[in-house]
Design a protein around this motif. Structure first.
Motif, mmCIF file in Angstrom:
data_model
loop_
_atom_site.group_PDB
_atom_site.id
_atom_site.type_symbol
_atom_site.label_atom_id
_atom_site.label_comp_id
_atom_site.label_asym_id
_atom_site.label_seq_id
_atom_site.Cartn_x
_atom_site.Cartn_y
_atom_site.Cartn_z
ATOM 1 N N ALA A 1 3.480 -4.539 15.224
ATOM 2 C CA ALA A 1 2.300 -4.992 14.481
ATOM 3 C C ALA A 1 2.455 -4.857 12.964
ATOM 4 O O ALA A 1 2.031 -5.742 12.208
ATOM 5 N N SER A 2 3.057 -3.756 12.512
ATOM 6 C CA SER A 2 3.169 -3.520 11.064
ATOM 7 C C SER A 2 3.986 -4.596 10.337
ATOM 8 O O SER A 2 3.515 -5.142 9.323
ATOM 9 N N PRO A 3 5.183 -4.933 10.817
ATOM 10 C CA PRO A 3 5.930 -6.014 10.149
ATOM 11 C C PRO A 3 5.200 -7.359 10.199
ATOM 12 O O PRO A 3 5.300 -8.159 9.258
ATOM 13 N N SER B 1 0.951 -11.012 4.811
ATOM 14 C CA SER B 1 0.595 -10.724 3.406
ATOM 15 C C SER B 1 1.498 -11.503 2.448
ATOM 16 O O SER B 1 1.065 -11.887 1.351
ATOM 17 N N LEU B 2 2.735 -11.735 2.850
ATOM 18 C CA LEU B 2 3.661 -12.536 2.033
ATOM 19 C C LEU B 2 3.167 -13.969 1.878
ATOM 20 O O LEU B 2 3.441 -14.635 0.871
ATOM 21 N N LEU B 3 2.445 -14.447 2.894
ATOM 22 C CA LEU B 3 1.934 -15.823 2.857
ATOM 23 C C LEU B 3 0.681 -15.947 1.990
ATOM 24 O O LEU B 3 0.226 -17.068 1.716
ATOM 25 N N VAL B 4 0.119 -14.804 1.579
ATOM 26 C CA VAL B 4 -1.078 -14.829 0.724
ATOM 27 C C VAL B 4 -0.646 -14.972 -0.734
ATOM 28 O O VAL B 4 -0.804 -16.015 -1.349
ATOM 29 N N ASN B 5 -0.119 -13.906 -1.297
ATOM 30 C CA ASN B 5 0.463 -13.942 -2.647
ATOM 31 C C ASN B 5 1.204 -12.624 -2.905
ATOM 32 O O ASN B 5 1.138 -11.697 -2.087
ATOM 33 N N LYS B 6 1.870 -12.546 -4.026
ATOM 34 C CA LYS B 6 2.722 -11.397 -4.329
ATOM 35 C C LYS B 6 1.934 -10.104 -4.437
ATOM 36 O O LYS B 6 2.322 -9.063 -3.892
ATOM 37 N N LEU C 1 2.057 -3.601 1.506
ATOM 38 C CA LEU C 1 3.255 -2.767 1.675
ATOM 39 C C LEU C 1 2.990 -1.326 1.262
ATOM 40 O O LEU C 1 3.371 -0.382 1.967
ATOM 41 N N ALA C 2 2.299 -1.153 0.129
ATOM 42 C CA ALA C 2 1.975 0.198 -0.352
ATOM 43 C C ALA C 2 1.089 0.928 0.652
ATOM 44 O O ALA C 2 1.298 2.115 0.949
ATOM 45 N N ALA D 1 0.243 5.009 4.737
ATOM 46 C CA ALA D 1 -0.300 5.300 6.069
ATOM 47 C C ALA D 1 0.753 5.949 6.962
ATOM 48 O O ALA D 1 0.477 6.934 7.663
ATOM 49 N N THR D 2 1.948 5.404 6.916
ATOM 50 C CA THR D 2 3.047 5.947 7.737
ATOM 51 C C THR D 2 3.411 7.361 7.279
ATOM 52 O O THR D 2 3.588 8.260 8.103
#
Length: 293
Positions: free
Chosen positions: A93-95, A101-106, A113-114, A119-120
């Motif tokens: 699920a995480s990847p 999120s990459l498809l949204v914007n930088k 990612l942060a 969380a991890t």
């Protein structure tokens, strides 16, 4: 069908849907109205899958303490699913969440990612200091509004910040409630939580204070023009009344010393009505006029 329900319980699908809805609300507020955009879908899926992965990992590391606390609401404790399956769900699920999120914007990718890294790291290293976790989870409940806003624009409005603060307060209240539920297991494990620092009774009062204060503060945009769409908006006011009533009612049970699970369920419904109020308040006057992005 039973397997799907078990996985939904493990990943807290209801929480994921509400986080996704908060992202959509942030987008709609920033866009000044609703219009179809693929970015809305990608942003929603980012929030949902990251939430699914981190909750699965959370339950994997909480397995022993959840058994001690007899948390039969947890699929791992009930034996409905194996710990290694929860771990596998995290790694799938995480990847997927990061990909969307990459498809949204930088900037949204960097935020996602942060959050995943933090969380991890928390689940693996900081479980013994639950006070830190309380504030972190509350932050996770507030960031979707900002994430959604940034999915549309690089600017974050005052009303987005306002709603994020409200989400943080109610989220912190819910986390303190969860600590009360886990009190005996945490005590055995010497986990540093609010109830162990200030006691169970004081923790109940603190949680109630956060719910009640956020309930009253939430009405500010109705009486003061922070954002025109919410000012004197009857639909926003009505839905917010439902939300506030549930928060205050759950606080009553908390202060009375009633079973925590009852209050937790009420606050989840309260958050849902609050999200509907935030969304309906904007849509009440701004249905559809925005150009595609």
């Amino acid at each position: 069908m039973k397997k799907i329900k078990v996985i939904a319980d493990l990943i807290r699908a209801d929480h994921g849907i509400m986080l996704g809805l908060a992202v959509v609300i942030g987008f709609v507020i920033s866009a000044k109205g609703f219009f179809f955009s693929e970015k809305i879908i990608y942003s929603f899926l980012t929030a949902f899958f990251l939430e699914a992965g981190t909750f699965a990992l959370n339950d994997y590391f909480d397995y022993e303490v959840d058994k001690k606390n007899k948390r039969m609401d947890r699929p791992l404790v009930r034996g409905d699913i194996k710990p290694k399956t929860a771990l596998l769900i995290y790694f799938i699920a995480s990847p997927v969440g990061i990909f969307f999120s990459l498809l949204v914007n930088k900037i949204c990718f960097l935020i996602a990612l942060a959050n995943l890294i933090i969380a991890t790291f928390y689940d693996v290293k900081f479980k013994e200091v639950k006070v830190i976790g309380n504030f972190y989870i509350a932050f996770i409940m507030s960031i979707p509004f900002i994430f959604g806003a940034l999915a549309y624009s690089e600017e974050i409005s005052k009303i987005i910040i306002f709603f994020s603060v409200l989400a943080f307060l109610s989220g912190l209240g819910r986390e303190i409630m969860k600590d009360i539920m886990d009190f005996y297991g945490d005590m055995e494990r010497n986990t540093k939580s609010f109830p162990l620092y200030i006691g169970e009774k004081a923790s109940r009062y603190l949680s109630s204070l956060l719910f009640i204060s956020s309930s009253f503060v939430a009405f500010i945009p109705f009486f003061i023009e922070i954002e025109a769409s919410y000012y004197l908006n009857p639909l926003f006011f009505l839905l917010l009344c439902f939300s506030s009533f549930l928060f205050i009612y759950s606080s009553y049970f908390l202060i009375k010393g009633e079973e925590i699970s009852k209050s937790r369920k009420l606050t989840l419904f309260a958050i849902f009505f609050g999200l509907l109020a935030f969304l309906a308040g904007m849509l009440r006057f701004n249905m559809c006029s925005c150009p595609p992005i």
